[in-house]
Design a protein around this motif. Structure first.
Motif, PDB file in Angstrom:
ATOM      1  N   ARG A  99       0.853  -1.188   0.000  1.00 13.77           N
ATOM      2  CA  ARG A  99       0.000   0.000   0.000  1.00 13.77           C
ATOM      3  C   ARG A  99       0.887   1.236   0.000  1.00 13.77           C
ATOM      4  N   LEU A 100       0.609   2.142  -0.903  1.00 11.36           N
ATOM      5  CA  LEU A 100       1.357   3.394  -0.984  1.00 11.36           C
ATOM      6  C   LEU A 100       0.504   4.481  -0.340  1.00 11.36           C
ATOM      7  N   VAL A 101       0.965   4.983   0.791  1.00  9.43           N
ATOM      8  CA  VAL A 101       0.225   5.983   1.569  1.00  9.43           C
ATOM      9  C   VAL A 101       0.913   7.330   1.397  1.00  9.43           C
ATOM     10  N   ASP A 102       0.126   8.365   1.137  1.00  9.99           N
ATOM     11  CA  ASP A 102       0.715   9.669   0.807  1.00  9.99           C
ATOM     12  C   ASP A 102       1.629  10.206   1.905  1.00  9.99           C
ATOM     13  N   THR A 103       1.252  10.019   3.170  1.00  8.11           N
ATOM     14  CA  THR A 103       2.097  10.537   4.251  1.00  8.11           C
ATOM     15  C   THR A 103       3.436   9.808   4.315  1.00  8.11           C
ATOM     16  N   GLU A 104       3.414   8.507   4.040  1.00 12.03           N
ATOM     17  CA  GLU A 104       4.656   7.732   4.062  1.00 12.03           C
ATOM     18  C   GLU A 104       5.538   8.083   2.865  1.00 12.03           C
ATOM     19  N   ILE A 105       4.906   8.272   1.706  1.00 10.33           N
ATOM     20  CA  ILE A 105       5.662   8.666   0.515  1.00 10.33           C
ATOM     21  C   ILE A 105       6.276  10.052   0.722  1.00 10.33           C
ATOM     22  N   ALA A 106       5.507  10.971   1.324  1.00  5.09           N
ATOM     23  CA  ALA A 106       6.014  12.319   1.588  1.00  5.09           C
ATOM     24  C   ALA A 106       7.233  12.267   2.507  1.00  5.09           C
ATOM     25  N   LYS A 107       7.159  11.443   3.538  1.00  5.09           N
ATOM     26  CA  LYS A 107       8.285  11.314   4.466  1.00  5.09           C
ATOM     27  C   LYS A 107       9.500  10.734   3.761  1.00  5.09           C
ATOM     28  N   GLU A 108       9.277   9.739   2.912  1.00  5.40           N
ATOM     29  CA  GLU A 108      10.383   9.098   2.197  1.00  5.40           C
ATOM     30  C   GLU A 108      11.106  10.083   1.284  1.00  5.40           C
ATOM     31  N   TYR A 109      10.344  10.977   0.642  1.00 10.21           N
ATOM     32  CA  TYR A 109      10.939  11.921  -0.300  1.00 10.21           C
ATOM     33  C   TYR A 109      11.253  13.278   0.334  1.00 10.21           C
ATOM     34  N   GLY A 110      11.014  13.399   1.628  1.00 10.89           N
ATOM     35  CA  GLY A 110      11.366  14.621   2.336  1.00 10.89           C
ATOM     36  C   GLY A 110      10.570  15.831   1.902  1.00 10.89           C
TER      37      GLY A 110
END
Length: 218
Positions: free
Chosen positions: A23-34
């Protein structure tokens, strides 16, 4: 930032970094990409709008293609790609041919080592080069729009050694046609390759279904 995240995630999807269980979650993706949540969410929504992802109540997932979806994709490939590849062959530059030869060598090396993922990436590179050489930009866009959606098919057809042999032979034969700028030969070889890939995919699917049925009876 949205565009950077979009391009990065698309490449990762192409490389099979994610599975249908992820599952790709926007908050997790945002954290990963800073970055903040909004660029990440916009990138995920853009991928969804193009069919790469599906939105759920708990994030985004990779759509599961049905057998009919796969048949539809193969039908479109049969109708479009051989003629497009023939156009590409007649438009090949020396630089295009050199890049194809490099991708072919990568594929052969991966085949010898039994590295299915490396073979998949080499196959994608080979395919990407000839698609770039298609002179009609709208035709290029049409083919590219289905390239990523067929990722599940590429993965499935490279699981077994026999299947990898078919892919390697297909790349080798296409390379000869492209190197000679022989559009008719490329058209015939790609049509045969697509037919073989479809047969391999559904043969593997039937085997998986039979195995699942046998387990259910045991």
């Amino acid at each position: 930032m949205r565009t950077q995240i979009y391009e990065s995630l698309r490449l990762r999807l192409q490389g099979s970094e994610f599975t249908t269980d992820d599952r790709l979650v926007d908050t997790e993706i945002a954290k990963e990409y800073g970055t903040s949540r909004m660029p990440a969410r916009e990138a995920l929504l853009a991928l969804m709008s193009q069919g790469f992802l599906k939105q759920t109540s708990r994030g985004f997932v990779i759509p599961v293609l049905t057998p009919q979806d796969i048949r539809d994709i193969f039908e479109i490939r049969r109708l479009v790609e051989p003629d497009a590849a023939a156009q590409a062959a007649r438009s090949m530059t020396d630089a295009n041919i050199a890049r194809l030869a490099a991708a072919r060598q990568m594929a052969m090396d991966a085949g010898r080592s039994g590295d299915a993922k490396a073979l998949m990436l080499a196959n994608m590179e080979f395919r990407g080069v000839w698609i770039e050489a298609v002179p009609n930009p709208r035709l290029r866009s049409l083919i590219e729009s289905f390239s990523d959606h067929a990722q599940a098919v590429r993965i499935a057809t490279l699981k077994e050694a026999d299947s990898r042999g078919v892919v390697l032979d297909g790349i080798d034969q296409l390379m000869k046609g492209f190197a000679n700028r022989d559009g008719d030969a490329v058209k015939a070889r790609l049509a045969a390759f697509i037919e073989a890939a479809e047969a391999i995919y559904f043969r593997g699917l039937e085997g998986e279904n039979e195995t699942a049925a046998a387990k259910g009876r045991s």
